[in-house]
Design an enzyme around this catalytic site. Structure first.
Site, PDB file in Angstrom:
ATOM      1  N   ASP A 113      30.662  48.625  36.118  1.00 50.14           N
ATOM      2  CA  ASP A 113      30.830  47.293  35.751  1.00 50.14           C
ATOM      3  C   ASP A 113      31.457  47.231  34.504  1.00 50.14           C
ATOM      4  OD1 ASP A 113      31.027  44.534  35.785  1.00 50.14           O
ATOM      5  OD2 ASP A 113      28.960  44.345  35.518  1.00 50.14           O
ATOM      6  N   HIS A 118      25.444  45.511  40.895  1.00 54.17           N
ATOM      7  CA  HIS A 118      24.566  45.623  39.714  1.00 54.17           C
ATOM      8  C   HIS A 118      22.979  45.044  39.881  1.00 54.17           C
ATOM      9  CE1 HIS A 118      26.185  41.451  39.507  1.00 54.17           C
ATOM     10  NE2 HIS A 118      27.275  42.133  38.853  1.00 54.17           N
ATOM     11  N   HIS A 177      27.424  38.914  43.734  1.00 58.48           N
ATOM     12  CA  HIS A 177      26.708  38.980  42.570  1.00 58.48           C
ATOM     13  C   HIS A 177      25.762  38.288  42.770  1.00 58.48           C
ATOM     14  CE1 HIS A 177      27.627  38.312  37.803  1.00 58.48           C
ATOM     15  NE2 HIS A 177      26.375  37.952  38.170  1.00 58.48           N
ATOM     16  N   HIS A 179      33.075  49.834  40.882  1.00 53.41           N
ATOM     17  CA  HIS A 179      32.879  48.426  40.062  1.00 53.41           C
ATOM     18  C   HIS A 179      33.630  48.570  38.771  1.00 53.41           C
ATOM     19  CE1 HIS A 179      29.985  44.779  39.506  1.00 53.41           C
ATOM     20  NE2 HIS A 179      31.078  44.661  38.687  1.00 53.41           N
ATOM     21  N   HIS A 234      36.721  46.200  36.195  1.00 58.38           N
ATOM     22  CA  HIS A 234      37.378  45.102  35.717  1.00 58.38           C
ATOM     23  C   HIS A 234      38.496  45.641  34.862  1.00 58.38           C
ATOM     24  CE1 HIS A 234      34.323  42.232  37.231  1.00 58.38           C
ATOM     25  NE2 HIS A 234      33.445  43.047  36.928  1.00 58.38           N
ATOM     26  N   HIS A 253      36.443  43.339  26.951  1.00 57.80           N
ATOM     27  CA  HIS A 253      36.601  42.213  26.057  1.00 57.80           C
ATOM     28  C   HIS A 253      37.106  42.496  24.789  1.00 57.80           C
ATOM     29  CE1 HIS A 253      34.694  39.529  29.200  1.00 57.80           C
ATOM     30  NE2 HIS A 253      33.815  40.174  29.075  1.00 57.80           N
TER      31      HIS A 253
END
Lengths: 309, 431
Positions: free
Chosen positions: B313, B240, B187, B69, B71, B317
């Site tokens: 996860d 999660h 999710h 998991h 991003h 950012h």
């Protein structure tokens, strides 16, 4: 002539009746292929064709079968009738029955509508498709086509590809093939297979190439494109790639395979044009056999005993 | 991080070899030749100068970790992360394989998009398995071409970031994915009950005046998904897991067939919502950091095997996304580099889990969820090895971050256990 008074579905239809209809169909096929194509076995019989749903080949096929048998037929379609004014099915039918008819052919979008009709009508009822339930005359013409091609149906290996969940053709074919001793594998996207497929006595696979290399004959079903909008299949491209009767697939098989399709076809989706128009396809034979089968059905259900074929 | 050490003949000497697949543990040597596992034995003699010998005494030699998991933000937000920077962050965390989430811009929702990720990942330090979207543009309405996407390399399907709210659609997705034997990852958060909560609904959220996200929003959808998946015999992976109710529900539905799996993230095991006292936006994440009782239950869940694996996860950012008010800050935090030091501290040092068991949750278990080869120490296999010091104490800081972003709540935290070396795709990295 037959044990049954009506032809509503094949699930509980006597096998002896089914065989009799198939055998008799061949006699009518001979007649249709001869020079004198009209026989007057149903002279003085009146049949109403009630089409609450659109149809091209089934409606023409029935009308033609009735004309060849010398019956008087009346066509009724819901779009031009009082159904539009809000008349109930019961009232519509009782009014038609009051005009003294001998038989009724019904196509309706709701399962059970043909059976319902038998409550309101004295004559014989023939189901020409009731929603996703059954389409027995299509299955019978398919059986005639198979028997014509292979000489027998027992132990034939039949693959049925596509939207089994919503297909009345698939249901009726499965019932007929089971009665006549064929082996069946169904194949399609999991979202278009019924959850009780196992109970129907058929095997399931998601791999079309597996079915094709196993079977003697494959029945391709129409993908109802509206299913895509309901989210059950992602795209035409994926369907064609994973479940389509494509030229590449059929061509790489090292054997002859008979290809059937009840129509109407979505060329380029469930079947490639090259395949639909190939030597292997018996799709147009199915159409002529449709008239012969329906003559056989109408004759056996409606003719007076004195009318010998 | 130093890389490019010779892996032609690399001898890992005297470490504690833990093979979570065969479940064997022993002190011994492991020889890598030309990037592949060549020999594993109690002692392997080195002949000649061309051997590159790494002293592993006191260290753990085990499978490369797998994070299912992450991003990596490519395509679309390469300013936050891209496939390459994400891969390097993964190496720093001891990971040799990762599964990337499809909520990029554009969304990874077609075979062409999957092909793009797969082909761009070929020469990166870690192996990347793209996860495809379940629905077109994550809108929860139209199924994606999962069969064609799988053929192009998609390993699973998810709308992660967007809960699949419509149960009819979820049911169709589970059935469609079942046909090609891949899991649907949801999710799970009921969007109506979650509302616009920015942290766990609790005494703390109430004290801080922040809008709360009710933990039942997760539990309700987890329950729904469990009911659907078990009735369809379909594969479901719950992303999660963050609440105690979810753990209880998973326990109730999980059976031995491996169809129901779940993951927990390091931050949900490490923090509780009381840590948000000072509006630390790096702790703003979806699902939110929950209460102490939830945290305790998650620790029990991963220890007992109710929860299958740990997944970070990792959600990068930019500073501007986080240097703002708690309400306006983006959801998500990075987690690759800090993963082992955090979970080893919480689970092994503070809560009595065995190191072997923790390693399973980072190696064989996540690979099993995704149907990835788990027998990594088989002779001849391309080597994926992580070498750890399980006892080293260190403080996580900005210099430990290789991600393009630095939104980590672990900065300044004392970690126990550190990744020392990683071998991935014929390259040997020293951290």
């Amino acid at each position: 002539m037959l044990k049954s008074k009506h032809l509503i579905g094949l699930e509980n239809f006597p096998t002896s009746d089914l065989n009799k209809i198939i055998d008799t169909s061949f006699k009518f096929k001979e007649i249709l292929e001869g020079s004198e194509r009209k026989v007057n076995l149903l002279k003085d019989k009146t049949i109403v064709n009630m089409f609450f749903e659109n149809s091209t080949r089934t409606k023409i096929s029935f009308t033609l079968a009735q004309k060849r048998l010398g019956a008087d037929s009346i066509n009724f379609s819901s779009s031009t009738s009082s159904v539009k004014k809000g008349e109930t099915l019961k009232d519509t039918i009782q009014n038609i029955d009051a005009m003294k008819i001998d038989g009724a052919v019904i196509r309706h979008g709701h399962p059970g509508s043909a059976l319902k009709l038998t409550e309101y009508i004295d004559g014989a009822v023939i189901n020409a498709g009731d929603g996703s339930h059954e389409h027995p005359t299509q299955a019978i013409l398919d059986m005639v086509t198979l028997k014509e091609k292979f000489g027998k149906i027992k132990d034939l290996k039949v693959g049925i590809i596509g939207d089994i969940l919503n297909s009345r053709v698939a249901r009726s074919n499965i019932f007929a093939l089971k009665k006549l001793g064929a082996e069946i594998v169904v194949c399609g996207p999991s979202t278009l297979l019924p959850s009780n497929a196992k109970n129907l006595g058929v095997n399931i696979t998601y791999n079309i190439d597996e079915v094709l290399s196993w079977c003697d004959v494959v029945i391709g079903l129409r993908v109802q494109l509206e299913r895509m909008h309901l989210g059950r299949i992602p795209s035409k491209r994926e369907y064609h790639s994973e479940f389509g009767l494509t030229y590449e697939r059929i061509n790489k098989l090292k054997k002859d395979i008979v290809i059937m399709h009840p129509g109407p076809m979505n060329r380029g989706v469930e079947i490639d044009s090259k395949i639909a128009d190939s030597e292997n396809a018996v799709i147009l034979d199915q159409v002529l056999n449709g008239v012969a089968s329906r003559m056989s059905i109408l004759y056996l259900l409606l003719a007076d005993k004195s009318q010998k074929l | 991080m130093i890389n490019n050490q010779n892996t032609k003949k690399l001898l890992l000497k005297g470490g504690r070899i833990i093979d979570p697949f065969s479940r064997k543990t022993f002190i011994g040597d492991l020889l890598v030749e030309n990037g592949s596992i060549s020999k594993i034995a109690d002692s392997i003699p080195s002949r000649g100068k061309d051997y590159n010998i790494i002293d592993c005494e006191g260290l753990i030699v085990t499978h490369g970790f797998c994070d299912i998991h992450v991003h990596f933000r490519e395509p679309g937000r390469e300013d936050k992360e891209n496939l390459e920077s994400g891969s390097i962050a993964a190496i720093a965390g001891g990971f040799t394989q990762v599964c990337t989430m499809p909520n990029t811009d554009p969304v990874i929702d077609s075979p062409e998009h999957i092909h793009y990720i797969a082909s761009k990942s070929k020469n990166l330090p870690v192996e990347i398995f793209p996860i495809g979207a379940v629905s077109k543009n994550l809108e929860g309405e139209h199924l994606t071409e999962m069969m064609l996407m799988k053929k192009n390399g998609a390993i699973a399907f998810t709308d992660d970031g967007m809960p699949i709210q419509n149960p009819q659609f979820m049911s169709l997705a589970l059935r469609y994915a079942q046909m090609i034997d891949v899991p649907i990852l949801n999710h799970s958060e009921d969007i109506y009950l979650r509302n616009d909560g920015v942290m766990n609904a609790s005494k703390t959220s109430s004290n801080l005046g922040l809008k709360g996200n009710n933990s039942l929003a997760e539990a309700m959808m987890v329950y729904r998904d469990l009911l659907l998946a078990t009735s369809l015999n379909a594969r479901l992976h719950i992303l999660h897991v963050s609440t105690k109710e979810s753990v209880d529900l998973i326990k109730k539905f999980k059976s031995n067939d491996g169809l129901i799996t779940s993951e927990v993230s390091p931050h949900h095991l490490y923090f509780s919502d009381e840590d948000i006292q000072e509006f630390n936006t790096n702790l703003k994440v979806g699902p939110p950091i929950r209460g102490k009782a939830d945290r305790k239950k998650l620790i029990e869940g991963i220890k007992s095997g109710i929860i299958d694996c740990i997944a970070t996860d990792h959600a990068p950012h930019t500073l501007e996304d986080k240097e703002t008010t708690f309400n306006d800050a983006a959801f998500g935090l990075i987690g690759l580099e800090s993963c082992f030091g955090a979970v080893n501290k919480v689970l092994v040092k503070n809560n009595g889990m065995s190191l072997k068991s923790l390693i399973e949750k980072l190696t064989v278990n996540p690979r099993k969820v995704m149907n990835i080869d788990r027998d990594l120490f088989e002779i001849g296999k391309k080597a994926q090895i992580t070498i750890l010091d399980p006892n080293q104490k260190w403080t996580f800081s900005n210099k430990d971050i290789y991600s393009k972003s630095s939104n980590s709540p672990f900065i300044g935290e004392e970690m126990i256990g550190k990744v020392k070396y990683v071998l991935s795709k014929s390259k040997f990295y020293t951290l």
